[in-house]
Motif scaffolding. Structure first.
Motif, PDB file in Angstrom:
ATOM      1  N   ALA A 119     -10.680 -20.326  30.368  1.00  0.00           N
ATOM      2  CA  ALA A 119      -9.805 -21.489  30.394  1.00  0.00           C
ATOM      3  C   ALA A 119      -9.929 -22.280  31.691  1.00  0.00           C
ATOM      4  O   ALA A 119      -9.861 -21.727  32.787  1.00  0.00           O
ATOM      5  CB  ALA A 119      -8.359 -21.062  30.199  1.00  0.00           C
ATOM      6  N   GLY A 132      -5.774 -15.130  31.709  1.00  0.00           N
ATOM      7  CA  GLY A 132      -6.340 -16.455  31.957  1.00  0.00           C
ATOM      8  C   GLY A 132      -6.369 -16.930  33.383  1.00  0.00           C
ATOM      9  O   GLY A 132      -7.107 -17.869  33.715  1.00  0.00           O
ATOM     10  N   ALA A 186      -0.624 -13.766  29.212  1.00  0.00           N
ATOM     11  CA  ALA A 186      -1.433 -14.988  29.298  1.00  0.00           C
ATOM     12  C   ALA A 186      -1.933 -15.208  30.720  1.00  0.00           C
ATOM     13  O   ALA A 186      -3.091 -15.613  30.930  1.00  0.00           O
ATOM     14  CB  ALA A 186      -0.616 -16.185  28.832  1.00  0.00           C
ATOM     15  N   VAL A 210      -7.006 -26.407  29.853  1.00  0.00           N
ATOM     16  CA  VAL A 210      -6.864 -25.510  28.706  1.00  0.00           C
ATOM     17  C   VAL A 210      -5.709 -24.530  28.927  1.00  0.00           C
ATOM     18  O   VAL A 210      -4.967 -24.200  28.002  1.00  0.00           O
ATOM     19  CB  VAL A 210      -8.188 -24.766  28.426  1.00  0.00           C
ATOM     20  N   MET A 211      -5.529 -24.063  30.171  1.00  0.00           N
ATOM     21  CA  MET A 211      -4.389 -23.186  30.456  1.00  0.00           C
ATOM     22  C   MET A 211      -3.071 -23.901  30.189  1.00  0.00           C
ATOM     23  O   MET A 211      -2.138 -23.315  29.613  1.00  0.00           O
ATOM     24  CB  MET A 211      -4.441 -22.704  31.905  1.00  0.00           C
ATOM     25  N   HIS A 255      -3.950 -28.626  22.329  1.00  0.00           N
ATOM     26  CA  HIS A 255      -3.652 -27.475  21.488  1.00  0.00           C
ATOM     27  C   HIS A 255      -3.251 -27.906  20.087  1.00  0.00           C
ATOM     28  O   HIS A 255      -2.665 -28.978  19.885  1.00  0.00           O
ATOM     29  CB  HIS A 255      -2.527 -26.643  22.103  1.00  0.00           C
ATOM     30  N   THR A 258     -12.046 -22.794  19.759  1.00  0.00           N
ATOM     31  CA  THR A 258     -11.373 -21.876  20.672  1.00  0.00           C
ATOM     32  C   THR A 258     -12.161 -21.816  21.977  1.00  0.00           C
ATOM     33  O   THR A 258     -13.322 -22.212  22.043  1.00  0.00           O
ATOM     34  CB  THR A 258     -11.268 -20.458  20.084  1.00  0.00           C
ATOM     35  N   SER A 314      -2.640 -24.155  26.509  1.00  0.00           N
ATOM     36  CA  SER A 314      -2.281 -22.831  25.985  1.00  0.00           C
ATOM     37  C   SER A 314      -0.804 -22.554  26.228  1.00  0.00           C
ATOM     38  O   SER A 314      -0.099 -22.016  25.362  1.00  0.00           O
ATOM     39  CB  SER A 314      -3.119 -21.734  26.649  1.00  0.00           C
ATOM     40  N   LYS A 325      -3.894 -14.595  24.827  1.00  0.00           N
ATOM     41  CA  LYS A 325      -5.106 -15.126  25.444  1.00  0.00           C
ATOM     42  C   LYS A 325      -5.341 -16.553  24.956  1.00  0.00           C
ATOM     43  O   LYS A 325      -4.940 -16.922  23.843  1.00  0.00           O
ATOM     44  CB  LYS A 325      -6.321 -14.266  25.082  1.00  0.00           C
ATOM     45  N   CYS A 326      -6.034 -17.355  25.771  1.00  0.00           N
ATOM     46  CA  CYS A 326      -6.339 -18.723  25.337  1.00  0.00           C
ATOM     47  C   CYS A 326      -7.239 -18.721  24.109  1.00  0.00           C
ATOM     48  O   CYS A 326      -7.248 -19.688  23.338  1.00  0.00           O
ATOM     49  CB  CYS A 326      -6.960 -19.531  26.471  1.00  0.00           C
ATOM     50  N   PHE A 361      -0.389 -23.156  33.362  1.00  0.00           N
ATOM     51  CA  PHE A 361       0.203 -22.487  32.197  1.00  0.00           C
ATOM     52  C   PHE A 361       1.727 -22.576  32.257  1.00  0.00           C
ATOM     53  O   PHE A 361       2.374 -22.856  31.247  1.00  0.00           O
ATOM     54  CB  PHE A 361      -0.239 -21.026  32.130  1.00  0.00           C
ATOM     55  N   LYS A 420      -4.301 -22.260  37.956  1.00  0.00           N
ATOM     56  CA  LYS A 420      -4.199 -21.950  36.527  1.00  0.00           C
ATOM     57  C   LYS A 420      -2.814 -21.395  36.197  1.00  0.00           C
ATOM     58  O   LYS A 420      -2.258 -21.673  35.134  1.00  0.00           O
ATOM     59  CB  LYS A 420      -5.295 -20.978  36.115  1.00  0.00           C
TER      60      LYS A 420
END
Length: 367
Positions: free
Chosen positions: A126, A259, A255, A130-131, A234, A122, A134, A221-222, A283, A279
């Motif tokens: 982020a 993030g 999110a 990673v965003m 992911h 985890t 996610s 949340k991430c 996402f 970011k």
């Protein structure tokens, strides 16, 4: 006090075989007690996640588990229908000898156990990559459950994202002023109340029948996504206690709030607080890339506003708690909740200045 013997005994209730080796406490969560437990079987270590559920927060943990099992099995069926293994892409809970997915210890503690997903990790913060991942994870969560009978879900925490109620509670705390703190935060009180309509418009749209209730995660949340340790792609959404009926805009928005803030949630220097549009776009690209066809146009149009609503809701909860004497959120110093409230307010104001850009980004990936 937990001992190796007690940890092992609880795990045995869930049918776990092999030689018990050890356990370690996972400290990233704030609600439940979580442990990673190791057993040796078939020539290798087997990892499990054992959790003691906080029954003060979750008053009816058995029904919470009913939600979790129903939703995870629904997702598992959807994944398997594509011809691939679901082993690494959805949580799998262990069952006790009497066919239950939970166990009560001698003191009434409520426990559950799931398999640890191999080679997963985890992230507490982020990167844009990673965003995006996610966004894909929560988008897939929504897509898999888009036809789930949402009315069958138990409401684990009533009025969780009822922003109208949150502001009513805030107003009562201002009037009661039990700690005599209201005078010193007059500007913050006025600013939040001035933005009440923006904070509540998404919830009001649901009550008006414009936005449908969906199966929502409610803590996006991430850190509630597992990622492959090698590729960082992911794998699975986790921490499913708050799965219940809700709005897609609120899952999307929370999110972004968590993030895509350029600063920490409790940053004192508000000049550092802003919406990280890189970011935000990452996402959005991930989320809508997999979920856009499952959403109505009204839901798509509500996403950007959902980010503002969730930021204001979180901030007004911090300020309410500050006025009430810091009873709900844990704090590290007397003004901690006030600092958090100011930070969320600054983030929401910055979102408002970039609202047109936020909407344009949503529309870009909704095409």
């Amino acid at each position: 006090m937990l001992t190796d013997v007690k940890i092992e005994n609880i795990c045995r209730k869930f049918g776990i075989e092999g030689e018990y080796r050890s356990y370690e406490k996972i400290t990233s969560g704030h609600i439940n007690r979580t442990y990673k437990v190791y057993f040796f079987r078939d020539g290798e270590l087997k990892d499990y996640i054992l959790q003691g559920v906080n029954t003060y927060v979750f008053k009816d943990p058995e029904k919470v588990m009913d939600n979790i099992i129903s939703v995870t099995e629904y997702i598992r069926t959807k994944i398997k229908s594509t011809g691939i293994s679901a082993k690494r892409y959805v949580l799998h809970y262990q069952m006790t000898a009497d066919g239950k997915y939970y166990y009560y210890d001698e003191k009434g503690g409520f426990w559950r156990c799931s398999r640890f997903i191999d080679d997963s990790q985890t992230f507490l913060t982020a990167s844009p990559f990673v965003m995006e991942e996610s966004g894909k994870a929560f988008g897939e969560f929504q897509k898999y459950l888009s036809d789930y009978p949402v009315k069958d879900l138990f409401i684990a925490i009533p009025h969780f994202h009822n922003t109208i109620l949150r502001f009513d509670t805030f107003r009562k705390s201002v009037e009661a002023d039990v700690c005599g703190r209201a005078k010193g935060v007059k500007n913050e009180i006025e600013d939040y109340l001035a933005l009440e309509n923006r904070a509540t418009e998404t919830y009001r749209a649901q009550r008006a029948g414009i936005l449908p209730l969906r199966v929502t995660h409610n803590d996006t949340k991430c850190s509630n996504v597992l990622f492959d340790r090698k590729t960082q792609e992911h794998l699975s959404v986790i921490d499913l206690d708050t799965v219940m009926p809700g709005l897609v805009a609120f899952d999307f928005g929370d999110a972004i709030r968590a993030g895509a803030n350029s600063a920490a949630e409790d940053e004192k220097d508000l000049s550092l607080v802003s919406l990280d549009l890189t970011k935000y776009e990452a996402f959005t690209r991930g989320f809508l890339g997999v979920d856009k066809d499952a959403l109505t146009q009204a839901e798509i149009d509500s996403l950007a506003g959902g980010a503002i609503a969730m930021t204001l809701e979180c901030g007004v909860r911090f300020l309410t708690d500050y006025l009430d004497g810091d009873k709900y959120f844990s704090t590290d110093y007397p003004e901690h909740n006030l600092v958090r409230a100011r930070c969320q307010l600054a983030l929401a104001k910055d979102m408002l200045t970039h609202y047109d850009e936020m909407r344009d980004i949503v529309l870009k990936y909704a095409r």
